[in-house]
Design an enzyme around this catalytic site. Sequence first.
Site, mmCIF file in Angstrom:
data_model
loop_
_atom_site.group_PDB
_atom_site.id
_atom_site.type_symbol
_atom_site.label_atom_id
_atom_site.label_comp_id
_atom_site.label_asym_id
_atom_site.label_seq_id
_atom_site.Cartn_x
_atom_site.Cartn_y
_atom_site.Cartn_z
ATOM 1 C CG HIS A 112 12.119 -1.460 28.072
ATOM 2 N ND1 HIS A 112 12.032 -0.983 26.799
ATOM 3 C CD2 HIS A 112 11.807 -0.399 29.043
ATOM 4 C CE1 HIS A 112 11.905 0.393 26.859
ATOM 5 N NE2 HIS A 112 11.497 0.803 28.373
ATOM 6 N N GLY A 149 16.353 -0.626 35.751
ATOM 7 C CA GLY A 149 17.473 -0.644 34.783
ATOM 8 C C GLY A 149 18.487 0.563 35.537
ATOM 9 C CB SER A 163 17.107 5.422 25.459
ATOM 10 O OG SER A 163 16.310 6.625 25.578
#
Length: 294
Positions: free
Chosen positions: A38, A148, A186
Amino acid sequence: MEIINLRQRMMSVARQIHREGNRTIGFVPTMGALHAGHLSLVQAARARCDVVVVSVFVNPAQFGPQEDFASYPRDLMHDSALLDEFTVDYVFAPTVEDIYPKGFATYVTVEGLSDGLEGAARPGHFRGVTTVVALLLNIVRPDFAFFGQKDAQQAIVIRQMVRDLAFDSEVVVLPTARAQSGLALSSRNDYLDDEQRSAATVLYRSLSRAAAEYDNGERNPARLIEAVKSTVATEPLARLDYVSINDAETLDQLDELGDRPALISMAAFIGKTRLIDNVILGKAQKQDASGAKA
Ligand code: AMP
């Protein structure tokens, strides 16, 4: 940095920024539980835009009834502290009721592109994604929105939606950030214990093996898929959900690999945790850290 909980406030801030003119808004939509993947999007937004907005919203509409909406990791305090360090201007963290008020009845569906791969494995998932991203783009009205490559199909579906519905935002897609082990970062990695985390490296290992065979001249998708399947089979804690080779832009299923870049994507369960990963085979356009095309 201001944390905004209400869409009305977010809309008035965005309106103000646009009225002042000459200031661009970069937007990074997330579901929180932030990690370096992120943050690579946030950094790209910071490098490219005057004002950076990050949304943190666990979107119920994109989770299936048997999925992990209730248990999805949430830690807004920690996320906000990280985003403050990355000199983000606004964190938009609305409630479910603010995004989907009583009587909410309008959904956005991208036909075709949403149907295969993750869409087939998770019915309704992309309808939820495109609906919330459409809403967020209308609320934040960013000049650039950052996504992403980790969620490759999502990026393709959103690009299509932005084109079809004439959103005034440019979609920027950035490379998958990985741990040293190769594991794609993740939020769902939080569910894994140490043994599972090590087993989870089999996703990228299997994709890398297929990519190496491709680089050695293998052009038969069935053999590349077999390379993934046989590698996953060596890991007792892993269970393959699917692996597929598709055109990297149209997501058409490929019987033969030609000159166009191909996407090899997969999902696998490590215990109860479902993880996804992908790599591009062939000459994909490289992007630098700011999202500019090289
Ligand atoms: P999420 O919070 O999972 O909805 O992800 C928010 C955004 O971060 C999406 O555009 C994702 O594709 C992106 N993202 C998630 N993981 C990674 C990663 N490992 N590398 C790059 N981008 C990522």
